[in-house]
Design an enzyme around this catalytic site. Structure first.
Site, PDB file in Angstrom:
ATOM      1  N   ARG A  62       0.859  -1.183   0.000  1.00 17.18           N
ATOM      2  CA  ARG A  62       0.000   0.000   0.000  1.00 17.18           C
ATOM      3  C   ARG A  62       0.894   1.231   0.000  1.00 17.18           C
ATOM      4  O   ARG A  62       1.556   1.533   0.994  1.00 17.18           O
ATOM      5  CB  ARG A  62      -0.932  -0.001   1.211  1.00 17.18           C
ATOM      6  N   ALA A  74     -11.336  -6.388  -0.387  1.00 21.26           N
ATOM      7  CA  ALA A  74     -12.169  -5.185  -0.360  1.00 21.26           C
ATOM      8  C   ALA A  74     -11.987  -4.429  -1.662  1.00 21.26           C
ATOM      9  O   ALA A  74     -11.056  -4.691  -2.421  1.00 21.26           O
ATOM     10  CB  ALA A  74     -11.784  -4.302   0.823  1.00 21.26           C
ATOM     11  N   GLU A  91     -16.007  -7.587  -6.435  1.00 25.33           N
ATOM     12  CA  GLU A  91     -14.669  -7.413  -5.876  1.00 25.33           C
ATOM     13  C   GLU A  91     -14.078  -8.732  -5.375  1.00 25.33           C
ATOM     14  O   GLU A  91     -12.885  -8.982  -5.546  1.00 25.33           O
ATOM     15  CB  GLU A  91     -14.681  -6.373  -4.750  1.00 25.33           C
ATOM     16  N   GLU A  95     -10.544  -9.903  -7.006  1.00 25.69           N
ATOM     17  CA  GLU A  95      -9.335  -9.928  -6.187  1.00 25.69           C
ATOM     18  C   GLU A  95      -8.879 -11.331  -5.808  1.00 25.69           C
ATOM     19  O   GLU A  95      -7.685 -11.591  -5.746  1.00 25.69           O
ATOM     20  CB  GLU A  95      -9.536  -9.099  -4.917  1.00 25.69           C
ATOM     21  N   GLU A 139      -2.690  -3.902 -10.077  1.00 27.14           N
ATOM     22  CA  GLU A 139      -2.812  -4.618  -8.801  1.00 27.14           C
ATOM     23  C   GLU A 139      -1.851  -5.802  -8.749  1.00 27.14           C
ATOM     24  O   GLU A 139      -1.695  -6.525  -9.726  1.00 27.14           O
ATOM     25  CB  GLU A 139      -4.240  -5.164  -8.612  1.00 27.14           C
TER      26      GLU A 139
END
Length: 176
Positions: A62, A74, A91, A95, A139
């Site tokens: 992050r 999330a 999501e 993910e 990502e």
């Protein structure tokens, strides 16, 4: 003391892809004040629990906190999306690759009610069916299955810093 601040005027300072910033002039107990507010469309978070009581966790870097963070799956509610559960289903699939048979709404939380309007809708998800991730191009995350009690104990010891994960674990502990 009970009081409410009322909007006098508002100025948009920044409009971005996922958030906006505005400066609101409001009434305050002793006159007028300014509030800088981060506008956000909202988000969803999932405590995804396997049949053997493990939680699907993600490790990802992050940038805002300059480190790798351990958190639950999330994501943001996209503009135009009106159903948080549909966003949660989307999501979870994107993910983790998982789909789920059961989504139970646990509640919501404001990650920082002092300066953002963001509201995170939290679900407990069961009946997991593995599949293939559909990550965004920017990502990169690692999916892990960890025992619920181990993750909860990590949170209690201060080893998990992500606010949505902490709130979600608290909400899910007795209801799992």
């Amino acid at each position: 003391m009970i009081f409410e601040e009322k909007l006098i005027s508002s100025e948009t300072i920044y409009e971005g892809a996922i958030l906006s910033v505005r400066r609101d002039k409001v009434t305050a107990p002793k006159g007028e004040a300014y509030r800088e507010i981060v506008g956000h469309n909202g988000a969803v978070a999932m405590v995804a629990i396997t049949d053997d009581d493990k939680i699907i966790m993600e490790r990802q870097y992050r940038y805002a906190c300059r480190r790798v963070v351990l958190e639950i799956p999330a994501g943001k509610i996209d503009k135009g999306e009106t159903d948080p559960e549909a966003a949660a289903r989307r999501e979870l699939k994107e993910e983790t690759g998982y789909t789920a048979e059961s989504f139970v709404y646990l509640g919501s939380c404001n990650p920082s009610c002092a300066y953002t309007e963001e509201l995170i809708h939290i679900y407990m998800v069961k009946g997991l069916i593995p599949g293939k991730q559909k990550l965004d191009e920017d990502e990169a995350l690692e999916i892990m299955e960890m025992p619920f009690d181990e993750v909860y104990d990590m949170a209690v010891r201060g080893e998990i810093a992500d606010a949505k994960t902490l709130a979600a674990l608290l909400m899910a502990k007795e209801r799992r």
